[in-house]
Motif scaffolding. Sequence first.
Motif, PDB file in Angstrom:
ATOM      1  N   LYS A   1       0.819  -1.215   0.000  1.00 57.11           N
ATOM      2  CA  LYS A   1       0.000   0.000   0.000  1.00 57.11           C
ATOM      3  C   LYS A   1       0.854   1.268   0.000  1.00 57.11           C
ATOM      4  CE  LYS A   1      -3.808   2.172   2.457  1.00 57.11           C
ATOM      5  NZ  LYS A   1      -4.783   2.015   3.529  1.00 57.11           N
ATOM      6  N   ARG A   2       1.852   1.329   0.848  1.00 56.98           N
ATOM      7  CA  ARG A   2       2.690   2.539   0.939  1.00 56.98           C
ATOM      8  C   ARG A   2       3.461   2.785  -0.361  1.00 56.98           C
ATOM      9  NH1 ARG A   2       5.953   3.409   6.166  1.00 56.98           N
ATOM     10  NH2 ARG A   2       3.864   3.948   6.801  1.00 56.98           N
ATOM     11  N   ALA A   3       4.047   1.751  -0.936  1.00 56.86           N
ATOM     12  CA  ALA A   3       4.817   1.906  -2.176  1.00 56.86           C
ATOM     13  C   ALA A   3       3.918   2.343  -3.333  1.00 56.86           C
ATOM     14  CB  ALA A   3       5.525   0.598  -2.524  1.00 56.86           C
ATOM     15  N   LEU A   4       2.722   1.768  -3.422  1.00 52.14           N
ATOM     16  CA  LEU A   4       1.795   2.156  -4.487  1.00 52.14           C
ATOM     17  C   LEU A   4       1.351   3.604  -4.332  1.00 52.14           C
ATOM     18  CD1 LEU A   4      -0.363  -1.091  -4.664  1.00 52.14           C
ATOM     19  CD2 LEU A   4       1.285  -0.278  -6.363  1.00 52.14           C
ATOM     20  N   THR A   5       1.125   4.044  -3.111  1.00 50.53           N
ATOM     21  CA  THR A   5       0.719   5.420  -2.864  1.00 50.53           C
ATOM     22  C   THR A   5       1.830   6.387  -3.234  1.00 50.53           C
ATOM     23  OG1 THR A   5      -0.729   4.703  -1.078  1.00 50.53           O
ATOM     24  CG2 THR A   5      -0.082   7.024  -1.088  1.00 50.53           C
ATOM     25  N   ILE A   6       3.047   6.091  -2.820  1.00 54.79           N
ATOM     26  CA  ILE A   6       4.185   6.963  -3.140  1.00 54.79           C
ATOM     27  C   ILE A   6       4.438   6.994  -4.641  1.00 54.79           C
ATOM     28  CG2 ILE A   6       6.687   7.210  -2.879  1.00 54.79           C
ATOM     29  CD1 ILE A   6       6.294   6.119   0.005  1.00 54.79           C
ATOM     30  N   GLY A   7       4.406   5.840  -5.289  1.00 57.51           N
ATOM     31  CA  GLY A   7       4.610   5.776  -6.740  1.00 57.51           C
ATOM     32  C   GLY A   7       3.557   6.560  -7.511  1.00 57.51           C
ATOM     33  N   GLY A   8       2.312   6.444  -7.106  1.00 55.22           N
ATOM     34  CA  GLY A   8       1.245   7.190  -7.760  1.00 55.22           C
ATOM     35  C   GLY A   8       1.396   8.690  -7.583  1.00 55.22           C
ATOM     36  N   ALA A   9       1.797   9.111  -6.401  1.00 60.21           N
ATOM     37  CA  ALA A   9       1.989  10.541  -6.142  1.00 60.21           C
ATOM     38  C   ALA A   9       3.143  11.093  -6.965  1.00 60.21           C
ATOM     39  CB  ALA A   9       2.237  10.776  -4.653  1.00 60.21           C
ATOM     40  N   ILE A  10       4.233  10.344  -7.039  1.00 60.41           N
ATOM     41  CA  ILE A  10       5.380  10.794  -7.845  1.00 60.41           C
ATOM     42  C   ILE A  10       4.999  10.899  -9.313  1.00 60.41           C
ATOM     43  CG2 ILE A  10       7.665  10.094  -8.683  1.00 60.41           C
ATOM     44  CD1 ILE A  10       8.173   8.992  -5.839  1.00 60.41           C
ATOM     45  N   TRP A  11       4.283   9.883  -9.822  1.00 59.74           N
ATOM     46  CA  TRP A  11       3.869   9.908 -11.226  1.00 59.74           C
ATOM     47  C   TRP A  11       2.963  11.105 -11.493  1.00 59.74           C
ATOM     48  CZ3 TRP A  11       1.031   5.299 -14.004  1.00 59.74           C
ATOM     49  CH2 TRP A  11       0.907   5.575 -15.357  1.00 59.74           C
TER      50      TRP A  11
ATOM     51  N   TRP B   1       2.707  14.046  -9.834  1.00 61.65           N
ATOM     52  CA  TRP B   1       3.416  15.325  -9.777  1.00 61.65           C
ATOM     53  C   TRP B   1       4.433  15.457 -10.897  1.00 61.65           C
ATOM     54  CZ3 TRP B   1       1.151  19.114  -7.700  1.00 61.65           C
ATOM     55  CH2 TRP B   1       0.306  18.915  -6.618  1.00 61.65           C
ATOM     56  N   ALA B   2       5.074  14.380 -11.291  1.00 58.82           N
ATOM     57  CA  ALA B   2       6.028  14.444 -12.403  1.00 58.82           C
ATOM     58  C   ALA B   2       5.311  14.777 -13.709  1.00 58.82           C
ATOM     59  CB  ALA B   2       6.786  13.125 -12.534  1.00 58.82           C
ATOM     60  N   SER B   3       4.170  14.152 -13.943  1.00 65.27           N
ATOM     61  CA  SER B   3       3.438  14.438 -15.179  1.00 65.27           C
ATOM     62  C   SER B   3       2.905  15.867 -15.184  1.00 65.27           C
ATOM     63  CB  SER B   3       2.309  13.433 -15.398  1.00 65.27           C
ATOM     64  OG  SER B   3       1.318  13.553 -14.397  1.00 65.27           O
ATOM     65  N   MET B   4       2.476  16.371 -14.038  1.00 63.56           N
ATOM     66  CA  MET B   4       2.011  17.759 -13.965  1.00 63.56           C
ATOM     67  C   MET B   4       3.164  18.737 -14.218  1.00 63.56           C
ATOM     68  SD  MET B   4      -1.214  17.798 -13.451  1.00 63.56           S
ATOM     69  CE  MET B   4      -1.401  16.272 -14.343  1.00 63.56           C
ATOM     70  N   ALA B   5       4.322  18.444 -13.654  1.00 61.39           N
ATOM     71  CA  ALA B   5       5.475  19.326 -13.837  1.00 61.39           C
ATOM     72  C   ALA B   5       5.935  19.350 -15.294  1.00 61.39           C
ATOM     73  CB  ALA B   5       6.623  18.879 -12.932  1.00 61.39           C
ATOM     74  N   VAL B   6       5.910  18.201 -15.951  1.00 59.51           N
ATOM     75  CA  VAL B   6       6.295  18.151 -17.363  1.00 59.51           C
ATOM     76  C   VAL B   6       5.255  18.875 -18.208  1.00 59.51           C
ATOM     77  CG1 VAL B   6       6.604  16.604 -19.339  1.00 59.51           C
ATOM     78  CG2 VAL B   6       7.692  16.076 -17.158  1.00 59.51           C
TER      79      VAL B   6
ATOM     80  N   GLY C   1      -0.912   9.391 -18.065  1.00 65.62           N
ATOM     81  CA  GLY C   1      -1.185   9.516 -16.629  1.00 65.62           C
ATOM     82  C   GLY C   1      -2.651   9.787 -16.351  1.00 65.62           C
ATOM     83  N   VAL C   2      -3.271  10.634 -17.187  1.00 65.65           N
ATOM     84  CA  VAL C   2      -4.695  10.928 -17.015  1.00 65.65           C
ATOM     85  C   VAL C   2      -5.526   9.669 -17.224  1.00 65.65           C
ATOM     86  CG1 VAL C   2      -6.656  12.179 -18.018  1.00 65.65           C
ATOM     87  CG2 VAL C   2      -4.493  13.370 -17.613  1.00 65.65           C
ATOM     88  N   ALA C   3      -5.236   8.927 -18.292  1.00 66.03           N
ATOM     89  CA  ALA C   3      -5.990   7.700 -18.579  1.00 66.03           C
ATOM     90  C   ALA C   3      -5.799   6.668 -17.470  1.00 66.03           C
ATOM     91  CB  ALA C   3      -5.553   7.121 -19.917  1.00 66.03           C
ATOM     92  N   TYR C   4      -4.565   6.504 -17.017  1.00 67.32           N
ATOM     93  CA  TYR C   4      -4.288   5.556 -15.941  1.00 67.32           C
ATOM     94  C   TYR C   4      -5.090   5.912 -14.691  1.00 67.32           C
ATOM     95  CZ  TYR C   4      -1.968   3.466 -11.964  1.00 67.32           C
ATOM     96  OH  TYR C   4      -1.726   2.804 -10.788  1.00 67.32           O
ATOM     97  N   ASN C   5      -5.050   7.177 -14.303  1.00 70.83           N
ATOM     98  CA  ASN C   5      -5.755   7.594 -13.087  1.00 70.83           C
ATOM     99  C   ASN C   5      -7.264   7.460 -13.235  1.00 70.83           C
ATOM    100  OD1 ASN C   5      -3.844   8.369 -11.012  1.00 70.83           O
ATOM    101  ND2 ASN C   5      -3.111   9.857 -12.498  1.00 70.83           N
ATOM    102  N   ALA C   6      -7.800   7.741 -14.411  1.00 70.94           N
ATOM    103  CA  ALA C   6      -9.239   7.583 -14.635  1.00 70.94           C
ATOM    104  C   ALA C   6      -9.653   6.122 -14.495  1.00 70.94           C
ATOM    105  CB  ALA C   6      -9.623   8.105 -16.015  1.00 70.94           C
TER     106      ALA C   6
END
Length: 89
Positions: A22-32, A34-39, A61-66
């Motif tokens: 759970k923790r690794a998935l949460t951190i990975g999703g947050a990094i992805w 914020w990285a996609s937003m910054a790019v 990233g948008v499709a994945y999150n949806a």
Amino acid sequence: MANEVGAADLTGRAARFAIRHKRALTIGGAIWFWASMAVYARLVSLPDLPDWARQGFFWTGVAYNAIWWGFVQPRIAGHVKTIEQKGNT
């Protein structure tokens, strides 16, 4: 009916994986996210990528999150709840 059984088994396995990581998935999703937003906002420049690749990074990233938050995560959360309730009884 065979597809429902296979899908339930796959969802159950995903739920057990999500519980363990759970923790690794949460951190990975947050990094992805914020990285996609910054790019996309051009706060971070990527080396000589065509514009379609930059856009693809964002829209993937948008499709994945949806798909994740709209369909997969609620099903996994239901299985997680069931697994945790069975473990507490």
